[in-house]
Design a protein around this motif. Structure first.
Motif, short mmCIF file in Angstrom:
data_model
loop_
_atom_site.label_atom_id
_atom_site.label_comp_id
_atom_site.label_asym_id
_atom_site.label_seq_id
_atom_site.Cartn_x
_atom_site.Cartn_y
_atom_site.Cartn_z
N ASN A 73 0.85 -1.25 0.03
CA ASN A 73 0.06 -0.07 0.03
C ASN A 73 0.99 1.26 -0.08
O ASN A 73 0.45 2.26 0.16
N LYS A 74 2.23 1.04 -0.23
CA LYS A 74 3.13 2.19 -0.31
C LYS A 74 3.03 3.03 1.19
O LYS A 74 3.18 4.37 0.96
N GLY A 75 2.81 2.36 2.21
CA GLY A 75 2.86 2.93 3.30
C GLY A 75 4.60 3.07 3.85
O GLY A 75 5.30 2.73 3.19
N ASP A 76 4.61 3.85 4.89
CA ASP A 76 5.77 4.29 5.45
C ASP A 76 6.42 2.93 6.30
O ASP A 76 5.74 2.32 7.24
N VAL A 77 7.54 2.25 6.08
CA VAL A 77 7.91 1.12 6.91
C VAL A 77 8.88 1.58 7.82
O VAL A 77 9.69 0.44 8.14
#
Length: 516
Positions: A73-77
């Motif tokens: 979901n192209k979130g921040d990891v």
């Protein structure tokens, strides 16, 4: 089009929290990690094999699957990059609660969980790299090829040497974990540069550092803190043992005589002053990078309480290098002289007042090179160093306590060459980072780590090295993705590092970089 717009420092530093869904996204991974720890502790009530299987399933469900979902979901990891360090900082504390119930296999498995998750995170990031923000550059590809070649050579030659020189399997695997750690976490940082905000990672690391110092103050000032928690049983299960007169590990007291006696060191939640001190310097660099000045000062004070030689050499190197960019040339020269004088004074003080620790580190390093002509191919991965003595008898050698000495002693000329190439490639890339603050941070971390690992074998472990190389990888990876050698790249405002430190979603596309 311009890539940057002016942003005042006060507006950026005093900006309100993100929207509610973002705050929830920050809380969920923390909650899942707590579930993982609680489930792991409860699983120790089960038979050994079942407990290990349950722990693995928990890791997959509470950490790996959410990481994959976040990547998709192209979130921040950023939080997931910090998980190995959170494990390192807390595992000895939570393992104390079940030390009496742990079998040897369960304990060893619990100890390497941070490394195991790091490998899984690397695989997840590698699989998702085509979705990363930004674009690959020639310099980036060259650095990644060098990193991959070094990792392959360490793995292949280490495996062959351990077989040829008949190293115990457990010792070889434990040594390999330390040997590959700098390369693994650098690769994680490089890959994560397109998925994570370096600033967010560093702020979370600073929070972890402050909490660790608060815990350190508690354990250092509470009488019989570790004895009552059962540190003796846990350490004996690890095969280490404690000082019978104090009931705690010997390194909980300084090797130097200060005021005529060995003083109790702050060990933090790591329950180890060496790992804790190395960690504190990494947190200091992160705090400096995000301008958390009070937190940076706390790290300096805590390093003094930990009597950490590793942190001290890092501070001296940082002080000398900082003046190159943030002071005049005269001040830079003076700072170098002060740093060298400080190092010389501390070395002399250690020789005069130490109970033998400093001499052991130095002699261990020298022994590696004195023995190299007789063993140019090394003694085999797992046959030299602290871990070889912990898991087996090891080879007959005077090499001990030194990280560089361990590399040379185990892998010989091959290992020495590989690590020289590896660190030279990182230093070259770090010196070419265009933005001043990220450049100083990457170089400071590298130089501090190299000096520390030269004399300290523990520096190579994931417990010590992980945050260093994640941050180095993030800084280098973001710089390479931005292709900052491109002449069309906008001038860097050192008060506005949104592209260098900010979310991956803010990275301009290759077309935007070309037309800027």
């Amino acid at each position: 089009m311009a890539l940057r717009t002016p942003t005042s420092g006060s507006a950026r530093l005093l900006s309100p929290p993100g929207p509610p869904h973002r705050r929830i996204a920050d809380i969920v991974p923390v909650g899942l990690f707590v579930v993982f720890v609680a489930g792991t502790l409860l699983s120790h009530q089960l038979p050994s094999t079942t407990s290990i299987v349950v722990t693995l399933v928990l890791m997959l469900c509470t950490m790996l699957v959410p990481l994959l979902w976040t990547l998709h979901n192209k979130g921040d990891v950023a939080f997931y990059l910090l998980v190995p360090t959170i494990m390192s900082a807390s595992q000895n504390v939570y393992l104390l609660t079940t030390a009496d119930e742990l079998e040897a296999s369960e304990l060893q498995f619990a100890i390497v969980l941070n490394f195991a998750f790091a490998v899984l995170a690397w695989a997840a990031l590698l699989g998702a790299r085509s979705q990363a923000a930004g674009h690959a550059t020639d310099r980036g590809r060259a650095l990644r090829r060098t990193l991959a070649a070094c990792a392959f050579l360490v793995t292949a030659y280490g495996l062959v040497s351990s077989v040829i020189f008949a190293a115990p399997v457990t010792s070889a695997l434990a040594s390999y974990r330390n040997l590959i750690t700098p390369m693994l976490f650098t690769a994680i940082g490089l890959l994560a540069a397109g998925f994570a905000s370096p600033r967010r990672y560093m702020r979370m690391l600073v929070v972890l550092g402050v909490l660790s110092c608060a815990f350190g103050l508690l354990e250092m000032t509470t009488p019989r803190f570790w004895q009552d928690l059962g540190i003796k049983e846990l350490w004996e299960d690890k095969g280490i043992g404690v000082n019978p007169s104090t009931g705690v590990p010997s390194n909980y007291f300084s090797s130097e005589l200060i005021g005529g006696s060995q003083i109790r060191r702050m060990v933090g939640p790591f329950a180890d002053p060496v790992n804790f001190g190395t960690f504190l310097f990494a947190v200091f660099m992160a705090a400096w990078a995000v301008r958390a000045r009070v937190a940076a000062a706390v790290m300096v004070v805590a390093s003094a309480f930990a009597v950490s030689k590793g942190a001290l050499v890092g501070f001296l190197a940082y002080f000398a290098y900082w003046t190159r960019y943030f002071a005049s040339r005269t001040h830079h020269v003076v700072a170098i002289m002060v740093a060298l004088a400080g190092a010389a004074y501390f070395y002399g003080f250690s020789l005069r007042s130490s109970t033998g620790s400093t001499t052991a580190h130095i002699n261990g390093l020298l022994a590696a090179f004195l023995e190299l002509p007789q063993h140019p191919l090394g003694r085999g991965m797992g046959n030299i160093g602290v871990l070889s003595n912990l898991f087996g008898e090891g080879a007959e050698s005077n090499v001990t306590e030194s990280g560089l000495g361990m590399i040379v002693g185990q892998l010989g000329i091959v290992g020495l060459t590989v690590y020289v190439v590896f660190f030279a490639a990182l230093l070259k890339a770090a010196f070419r980072v265009r933005s001043r603050r990220p450049r100083l941070m990457a170089v400071g971390l590298l130089v501090g780590f190299i000096i520390n690992a030269t004399f300290n074998e523990v520096a190579l472990s994931p417990n010590s090295a992980a945050p260093y190389f994640v941050m180095i990888g993030l800084v280098l990876g973001r710089d390479l993705m931005l292709d900052q050698e491109n002449e069309s790249y906008a001038a860097v405002d050192e008060r506005d590092l949104r592209l260098e430190w900010g979310p991956a979603s803010g990275i301009p596309s290759p077309h935007e970089q070309r037309t800027a």
